[in-house]
Write a protein that holds these residues in place. Sequence first.
Motif, PDB file in Angstrom:
ATOM      1  N   ASN A 112       0.902  -1.037   0.011  1.00 27.16           N
ATOM      2  CA  ASN A 112       0.048   0.082   0.009  1.00 27.16           C
ATOM      3  C   ASN A 112       0.762   1.325  -0.003  1.00 27.16           C
ATOM      4  N   PHE A 113       1.645   1.181   0.907  1.00 31.29           N
ATOM      5  CA  PHE A 113       2.985   2.362   1.006  1.00 31.29           C
ATOM      6  C   PHE A 113       3.523   2.711  -0.501  1.00 31.29           C
ATOM      7  N   LEU A 114       3.873   1.524  -0.851  1.00 34.56           N
ATOM      8  CA  LEU A 114       4.621   1.674  -2.298  1.00 34.56           C
ATOM      9  C   LEU A 114       3.802   2.235  -3.141  1.00 34.56           C
ATOM     10  N   ILE A 115       2.529   1.724  -3.254  1.00 40.57           N
ATOM     11  CA  ILE A 115       1.868   2.048  -4.589  1.00 40.57           C
ATOM     12  C   ILE A 115       1.364   3.590  -4.247  1.00 40.57           C
ATOM     13  N   ALA A 116       1.036   3.777  -3.068  1.00 36.77           N
ATOM     14  CA  ALA A 116       0.772   5.301  -2.652  1.00 36.77           C
ATOM     15  C   ALA A 116       2.013   6.136  -3.167  1.00 36.77           C
ATOM     16  N   LEU A 117       3.084   5.748  -2.675  1.00 40.60           N
ATOM     17  CA  LEU A 117       4.284   6.546  -3.078  1.00 40.60           C
ATOM     18  C   LEU A 117       4.460   6.745  -4.472  1.00 40.60           C
ATOM     19  N   PHE A 118       4.065   5.590  -5.310  1.00 38.70           N
ATOM     20  CA  PHE A 118       4.239   5.684  -6.884  1.00 38.70           C
ATOM     21  C   PHE A 118       2.991   6.388  -7.329  1.00 38.70           C
ATOM     22  N   VAL A 119       1.849   6.552  -6.869  1.00 41.25           N
ATOM     23  CA  VAL A 119       0.650   7.351  -7.328  1.00 41.25           C
ATOM     24  C   VAL A 119       0.858   8.764  -6.927  1.00 41.25           C
ATOM     25  N   LEU A 120       1.459   9.043  -5.751  1.00 42.46           N
ATOM     26  CA  LEU A 120       2.009  10.591  -5.466  1.00 42.46           C
ATOM     27  C   LEU A 120       3.106  10.956  -5.939  1.00 42.46           C
ATOM     28  N   ASN A 121       3.791  10.084  -6.379  1.00 37.85           N
ATOM     29  CA  ASN A 121       5.136  10.633  -7.465  1.00 37.85           C
ATOM     30  C   ASN A 121       4.467  10.940  -8.676  1.00 37.85           C
ATOM     31  N   ILE A 122       3.797  10.113  -9.481  1.00 40.10           N
ATOM     32  CA  ILE A 122       3.137  10.618 -10.654  1.00 40.10           C
ATOM     33  C   ILE A 122       2.113  11.675 -10.646  1.00 40.10           C
ATOM     34  N   LEU A 123       1.358  11.669  -9.673  1.00 42.08           N
ATOM     35  CA  LEU A 123       0.232  12.853  -9.740  1.00 42.08           C
ATOM     36  C   LEU A 123       0.871  14.130  -8.639  1.00 42.08           C
ATOM     37  N   LEU A 124       1.738  14.147  -8.033  1.00 42.83           N
ATOM     38  CA  LEU A 124       2.055  15.300  -7.215  1.00 42.83           C
ATOM     39  C   LEU A 124       3.503  15.745  -7.257  1.00 42.83           C
ATOM     40  N   ILE A 125       4.280  14.813  -6.878  1.00 39.50           N
ATOM     41  CA  ILE A 125       5.773  15.066  -6.721  1.00 39.50           C
ATOM     42  C   ILE A 125       6.433  15.387  -8.284  1.00 39.50           C
ATOM     43  N   ARG A 126       6.207  14.843  -9.237  1.00 41.93           N
ATOM     44  CA  ARG A 126       6.678  15.012 -10.602  1.00 41.93           C
ATOM     45  C   ARG A 126       6.121  16.374 -10.902  1.00 41.93           C
ATOM     46  N   PRO A 127       5.029  16.628 -11.074  1.00 42.61           N
ATOM     47  CA  PRO A 127       4.396  17.907 -11.484  1.00 42.61           C
ATOM     48  C   PRO A 127       4.914  19.185 -10.649  1.00 42.61           C
ATOM     49  N   ILE A 128       5.104  18.952  -9.256  1.00 46.62           N
ATOM     50  CA  ILE A 128       5.446  20.145  -8.455  1.00 46.62           C
ATOM     51  C   ILE A 128       7.233  20.093  -8.934  1.00 46.62           C
ATOM     52  N   ARG A 129       7.696  19.156  -9.152  1.00 52.20           N
ATOM     53  CA  ARG A 129       9.162  19.081  -9.515  1.00 52.20           C
ATOM     54  C   ARG A 129       9.337  20.035 -10.728  1.00 52.20           C
ATOM     55  N   ARG A 130       8.401  19.605 -11.718  1.00 53.51           N
ATOM     56  CA  ARG A 130       8.475  20.169 -13.064  1.00 53.51           C
ATOM     57  C   ARG A 130       8.066  21.780 -12.862  1.00 53.51           C
ATOM     58  N   ILE A 131       6.922  22.069 -12.203  1.00 55.63           N
ATOM     59  CA  ILE A 131       6.749  23.413 -11.999  1.00 55.63           C
ATOM     60  C   ILE A 131       7.737  24.523 -11.404  1.00 55.63           C
ATOM     61  N   ILE A 132       8.426  23.660 -10.264  1.00 58.43           N
ATOM     62  CA  ILE A 132       9.734  24.382  -9.730  1.00 58.43           C
ATOM     63  C   ILE A 132      10.789  24.457 -10.711  1.00 58.43           C
ATOM     64  N   ARG A 133      10.901  23.581 -11.466  1.00 59.31           N
ATOM     65  CA  ARG A 133      11.975  23.817 -12.461  1.00 59.31           C
ATOM     66  C   ARG A 133      11.694  24.847 -13.418  1.00 59.31           C
ATOM     67  N   GLN A 134      10.492  24.674 -14.006  1.00 63.57           N
ATOM     68  CA  GLN A 134       9.942  25.810 -14.892  1.00 63.57           C
ATOM     69  C   GLN A 134      10.115  27.202 -14.121  1.00 63.57           C
ATOM     70  N   ARG A 135       9.612  27.348 -13.113  1.00 61.39           N
ATOM     71  CA  ARG A 135       9.609  28.628 -12.351  1.00 61.39           C
ATOM     72  C   ARG A 135      11.149  28.933 -12.036  1.00 61.39           C
ATOM     73  N   LYS A 136      12.076  27.911 -11.850  1.00 52.48           N
ATOM     74  CA  LYS A 136      13.507  28.394 -11.611  1.00 52.48           C
ATOM     75  C   LYS A 136      13.924  28.912 -13.135  1.00 52.48           C
ATOM     76  N   ASP A 137      13.780  28.124 -14.199  1.00 52.04           N
ATOM     77  CA  ASP A 137      14.245  28.672 -15.735  1.00 52.04           C
ATOM     78  C   ASP A 137      13.570  29.849 -15.930  1.00 52.04           C
ATOM     79  N   VAL A 138      12.151  30.265 -15.510  1.00 54.10           N
ATOM     80  CA  VAL A 138      11.801  31.662 -15.530  1.00 54.10           C
ATOM     81  C   VAL A 138      12.407  32.832 -14.982  1.00 54.10           C
ATOM     82  N   MET A 139      12.750  32.267 -13.805  1.00 59.19           N
ATOM     83  CA  MET A 139      13.616  33.319 -12.725  1.00 59.19           C
ATOM     84  C   MET A 139      14.823  33.621 -13.353  1.00 59.19           C
ATOM     85  N   ASP A 140      15.508  32.335 -13.884  1.00 64.70           N
ATOM     86  CA  ASP A 140      16.777  32.664 -14.410  1.00 64.70           C
ATOM     87  C   ASP A 140      16.790  33.452 -15.624  1.00 64.70           C
TER      88      ASP A 140
END
Length: 139
Positions: free
Chosen positions: A14-42
Amino acid sequence: MLDLNITLLFQLANFLIALFVLNILLIRPIRRIIRQRKDVMDGMRGEAESFEDEAAKRLDNYEAALVQARRDAARLCDEGRSAGAAEQQVIVGDAQKKAQEILAQTRRELEAEAQQTLAALRGQVASLSAMTAEKVLRG
């Protein structure tokens, strides 16, 4: 103690599935948004630096143009003063010539009047002498 039974495996799955789903749904998009913001700020930081460089160049150009304008104004002022002084000398020279001409003309006129007056007085001297002699002889 800790029991290792099948629920632990289900919870781990359950933990690994939740971690996988959270990674796909939450962590990757947040990292992508942070990276985009960093690129925009640069990019914005780079633009700001280029604007600052351009502003500094324009300020330097403005200051150089201002210095050149001051030099030109000083040069024009000096040229105007020297031209004014030359014109003043010409005007003063002409005025002195005219004054000398007027003075010479006045002297000539005064000499002519003096000659006329002297001639008139000489003419009167003869008649006055004759009158005086006549009075002295009658007297």
